[in-house]
Design an enzyme around this catalytic site. Structure first.
Site, PDB file in Angstrom:
ATOM      1  N   ASP A  57       0.846  -1.194   0.000  1.00 17.88           N
ATOM      2  CA  ASP A  57       0.000   0.000   0.000  1.00 17.88           C
ATOM      3  C   ASP A  57       0.884   1.247   0.000  1.00 17.88           C
ATOM      4  O   ASP A  57       2.084   1.169   0.268  1.00 17.88           O
ATOM      5  CB  ASP A  57      -0.945   0.015   1.212  1.00 17.88           C
ATOM      6  CG  ASP A  57      -0.253  -0.471   2.469  1.00 17.88           C
ATOM      7  OD1 ASP A  57       0.945  -0.148   2.643  1.00 17.88           O
ATOM      8  OD2 ASP A  57      -0.888  -1.164   3.277  1.00 17.88           O
TER       9      ASP A  57
ATOM     10  N   ASP B  64       1.329   4.776   1.699  1.00  9.54           N
ATOM     11  CA  ASP B  64       0.904   5.666   2.775  1.00  9.54           C
ATOM     12  C   ASP B  64       1.481   7.063   2.553  1.00  9.54           C
ATOM     13  O   ASP B  64       2.583   7.212   2.011  1.00  9.54           O
ATOM     14  CB  ASP B  64       1.391   5.133   4.125  1.00  9.54           C
ATOM     15  CG  ASP B  64       0.738   3.797   4.451  1.00  9.54           C
ATOM     16  OD1 ASP B  64      -0.409   3.584   4.026  1.00  9.54           O
ATOM     17  OD2 ASP B  64       1.384   2.957   5.106  1.00  9.54           O
TER      18      ASP B  64
ATOM     19  N   ASP C 207       9.494   3.717  13.464  1.00  6.69           N
ATOM     20  CA  ASP C 207      10.147   2.610  14.165  1.00  6.69           C
ATOM     21  C   ASP C 207      11.583   2.365  13.688  1.00  6.69           C
ATOM     22  O   ASP C 207      12.536   2.528  14.450  1.00  6.69           O
ATOM     23  CB  ASP C 207       9.291   1.332  14.146  1.00  6.69           C
ATOM     24  CG  ASP C 207       8.747   0.955  12.778  1.00  6.69           C
ATOM     25  OD1 ASP C 207       9.066   1.638  11.781  1.00  6.69           O
ATOM     26  OD2 ASP C 207       7.993  -0.042  12.693  1.00  6.69           O
TER      27      ASP C 207
HETATM   28  P1  ATP Z   1       4.063  -3.213   5.317  1.00  9.04           P
HETATM   29  O1  ATP Z   1       4.722  -3.506   4.032  1.00  9.04           O
HETATM   30  O2  ATP Z   1       3.919  -4.375   6.187  1.00  9.04           O
HETATM   31  O3  ATP Z   1       2.784  -2.399   5.194  1.00  9.04           O
HETATM   32  P2  ATP Z   1       5.005  -0.779   6.524  1.00  9.04           P
HETATM   33  O4  ATP Z   1       6.386  -0.329   6.910  1.00  9.04           O
HETATM   34  O5  ATP Z   1       4.283   0.048   5.512  1.00  9.04           O
HETATM   35  O6  ATP Z   1       5.117  -2.290   6.085  1.00  9.04           O
HETATM   36  P3  ATP Z   1       2.808  -0.202   8.250  1.00  9.04           P
HETATM   37  O7  ATP Z   1       2.318  -0.961   9.430  1.00  9.04           O
HETATM   38  O8  ATP Z   1       1.942  -0.067   7.074  1.00  9.04           O
HETATM   39  O9  ATP Z   1       4.195  -0.860   7.861  1.00  9.04           O
HETATM   40  O10 ATP Z   1       3.227   1.222   8.797  1.00  9.04           O
HETATM   41  C1  ATP Z   1       3.558   2.318   7.942  1.00  9.04           C
HETATM   42  C2  ATP Z   1       4.688   3.140   8.551  1.00  9.04           C
HETATM   43  O11 ATP Z   1       4.278   3.692   9.804  1.00  9.04           O
HETATM   44  C3  ATP Z   1       5.944   2.333   8.890  1.00  9.04           C
HETATM   45  O12 ATP Z   1       6.799   2.212   7.758  1.00  9.04           O
HETATM   46  C4  ATP Z   1       6.574   3.176   9.986  1.00  9.04           C
HETATM   47  O13 ATP Z   1       7.246   4.300   9.474  1.00  9.04           O
HETATM   48  C5  ATP Z   1       5.339   3.686  10.744  1.00  9.04           C
HETATM   49  N1  ATP Z   1       4.962   2.773  11.850  1.00  9.04           N
HETATM   50  C6  ATP Z   1       4.065   1.765  11.803  1.00  9.04           C
HETATM   51  N2  ATP Z   1       3.947   1.152  12.978  1.00  9.04           N
HETATM   52  C7  ATP Z   1       4.786   1.780  13.815  1.00  9.04           C
HETATM   53  C8  ATP Z   1       5.122   1.628  15.195  1.00  9.04           C
HETATM   54  N3  ATP Z   1       4.567   0.667  15.927  1.00  9.04           N
HETATM   55  N4  ATP Z   1       6.033   2.491  15.733  1.00  9.04           N
HETATM   56  C9  ATP Z   1       6.591   3.478  14.978  1.00  9.04           C
HETATM   57  N5  ATP Z   1       6.332   3.659  13.686  1.00  9.04           N
HETATM   58  C10 ATP Z   1       5.439   2.839  13.093  1.00  9.04           C
HETATM   59 MG    MG Z   2       2.236  -0.243   4.920  1.00  4.15          MG
END
Ligand code: ATP
Ligand code: MG
Length: 426
Positions: A56, A58, A136
């Site tokens: 996705d 964001d 994170d």
């Molecule tokens: P995925 O491919 O699994 O979606 P993602 O990195 O996009 O991986 P998401 O859960 O969609 O993970 O979160 C989007 C962004 O938000 C992360 O890349 C990170 O920057 C931030 N984020 C998400 N969860 C946390 C957390 N628990 N603590 C700090 N930052 C977070």
């Molecule tokens: Mg994501």
């Protein structure tokens, strides 16, 4: 130290515009035209740089949620703990988050931390520079402006991507304390991307894993699915064991692995997780109830046998065991009832696979859960449980038609049926 790099190491792919979702491009553009800062951020930038297709896209922006809502008619605001805007395109949506500042810098109630140091409210808005430090891992904190084609890296994320490393931003201990789910995320990304976890982050997981006890069970359930249905579930599971996280997440499964001296349960897990990974990678559906049927099977089947020894009929013993084991797991990770009911059905059907008469076998074939229960039976056979004959019979029964199907079946034992009827009436 602020690090801002815009040059990409040669081995990282430059981001090509055709890989970017058109809608997210337009959302960024509209926000920028209205005078706000807006970037693609997080997992999509990381995946694009690795040459992978993001799940996705964001967006992070300086616009406050209310301002975003005013710009997009299809916008809905969600979340109390973490307020977000969703901009809908039919049934799909793009997530837009306002830049956050440190949670202790806002007015009372906007940012809150509990006695363990865990963040409970995170709605203090801030600048891009502040937002970066709250993310994170360094590889998840890259910002990309698709209009200027520019990457912002304040935390050394590009270097860590290049060196294939998961590293927490800031002081690892307080970052895990703020949100213990980050330990699970570290393991998930390490498995999914085949990255290492940097030593100062890795060494804290073992001592800090007990903090997972304080995390809402519904959130842990979501994380389990993200970890085990990511396409790298087998590897994630290995890492969960390696870091000794399993007892705080799936204690029943963890106990079972120690209790089962035959190795059959470990094999069942391995085969099932491999199977799930293959399905996810080929775009086939996977179902949470099936995953739980596997994870809890050893405990439920051994407990059902013990209950049977107390003179309970087989099916009733299975139902009692199912309730006990599911209740035990629910204390750690919530399992919505719509899922656990299906898990129970998959387990119950395992007992009915011994029928061989045409009427009952045909009825079973039309059961809504037949397919899942049959797949589960075959995995059990593959793992070494003594059900290979049942599995072979049901495979043949499904493939056969007409007379061939009848030939596979036993004639119903009429005398027993009559006797049973008589007994029931008296
Ligand atoms: P995925 O491919 O699994 O979606 P993602 O990195 O996009 O991986 P998401 O859960 O969609 O993970 O979160 C989007 C962004 O938000 C992360 O890349 C990170 O920057 C931030 N984020 C998400 N969860 C946390 C957390 N628990 N603590 C700090 N930052 C977070
Ligand atoms: Mg994501």
């Amino acid at each position: 130290m602020i690090e801002q790099t815009m040059e990409l190491p040669a081995s990282l792919h430059p981001i090509s515009s055709d890989k970017i979702c058109k809608r997210s491009f337009e959302v960024v553009q509209r926000l920028q035209q209205a005078g706000h800062q807006a970037y693609l951020v997080g997992g999509c930038v990381r995946d694009l740089l690795l040459g992978q297709t993001p799940k996705d896209f964001d967006i992070a922006t300086s616009a406050h949620p209310e301002q975003v809502r005013r710009l997009f008619s299809s916008c809905r605001l969600i979340g109390r703990r973490f307020r977000l805007a969703h901009i809908y395109f039919g049934r799909d949506y793009i997530e837009v988050a306002t830049f956050r500042a440190p949670h202790d810098s806002g007015a009372e109630g906007q940012g809150q931390v509990n006695d363990d140091g865990r963040i409970t409210h995170d709605n203090v808005y801030g600048t891009l520079e502040e937002d970066v430090w709250r993310r994170d891992f360094t590889i998840n904190a890259l910002f990309y402006d698709p209009i200027q084609n520019e990457i912002l890296d304040y935390v050394g994320g590009l270097r860590d991507l290049e060196e294939r490393r998961i590293r927490l931003i800031g002081d690892p201990e307080s970052r895990f304390r703020e949100d213990p789910v980050r330990m699970l995320r570290a393991v998930r990304f390490a498995a999914k991307l085949d990255f290492s976890i940097s030593p100062e982050t890795r060494d804290l997981i073992l001592p800090m894993a007990p903090l997972l006890d304080g995390v809402a069970s519904a959130r842990l359930f979501d994380e389990i699915l993200k970890m085990l249905h990511s396409g790298a579930g087998r590897r994630t599971f290995e890492l969960l064991r390696e870091y000794d996280i399993l007892p705080f997440l799936l204690p029943v499964t963890d106990d079972s692995l120690y209790e089962d001296s035959t190795g059959i349960f470990a094999r069942l897990l391995e085969i099932s997780l491999n199977n799930t990974d293959r399905r996810v990678r080929s775009g086939l559906s996977v179902m949470p109830p099936f995953l739980y049927a596997v994870l809890l099977w050893h405990k439920v089947s051994t407990l059902a046998l013990q209950i049977q020894e107390d003179d309970y009929p087989e099916m009733q013993a299975m139902q009692i065991a199912a309730s006990e084991v599911l209740n035990e797991q629910v204390d750690f990770t919530a399992i919505p009832r719509r899922f656990s009911n299906i898990t129970r059905e998959i387990w119950g059907l395992q007992l009915r696979f011994r029928v061989r008469d045409l009427r009952r076998a045909s009825a079973l074939l039309h059961n809504n859960r037949f397919r899942a229960a049959y797949d589960f039976l075959c995995l059990r056979a593959q793992a070494g449980e003594p059900v290979a004959d049942d599995c072979a019979w049901w495979t043949a029964f499904q493939e056969a038609e007409g007379e061939a199907r009848v030939a596979l079946c036993e004639k119903p034992d009429r005398s027993r049926t009559r006797n049973n009827r008589r007994r029931r009436r008296s």
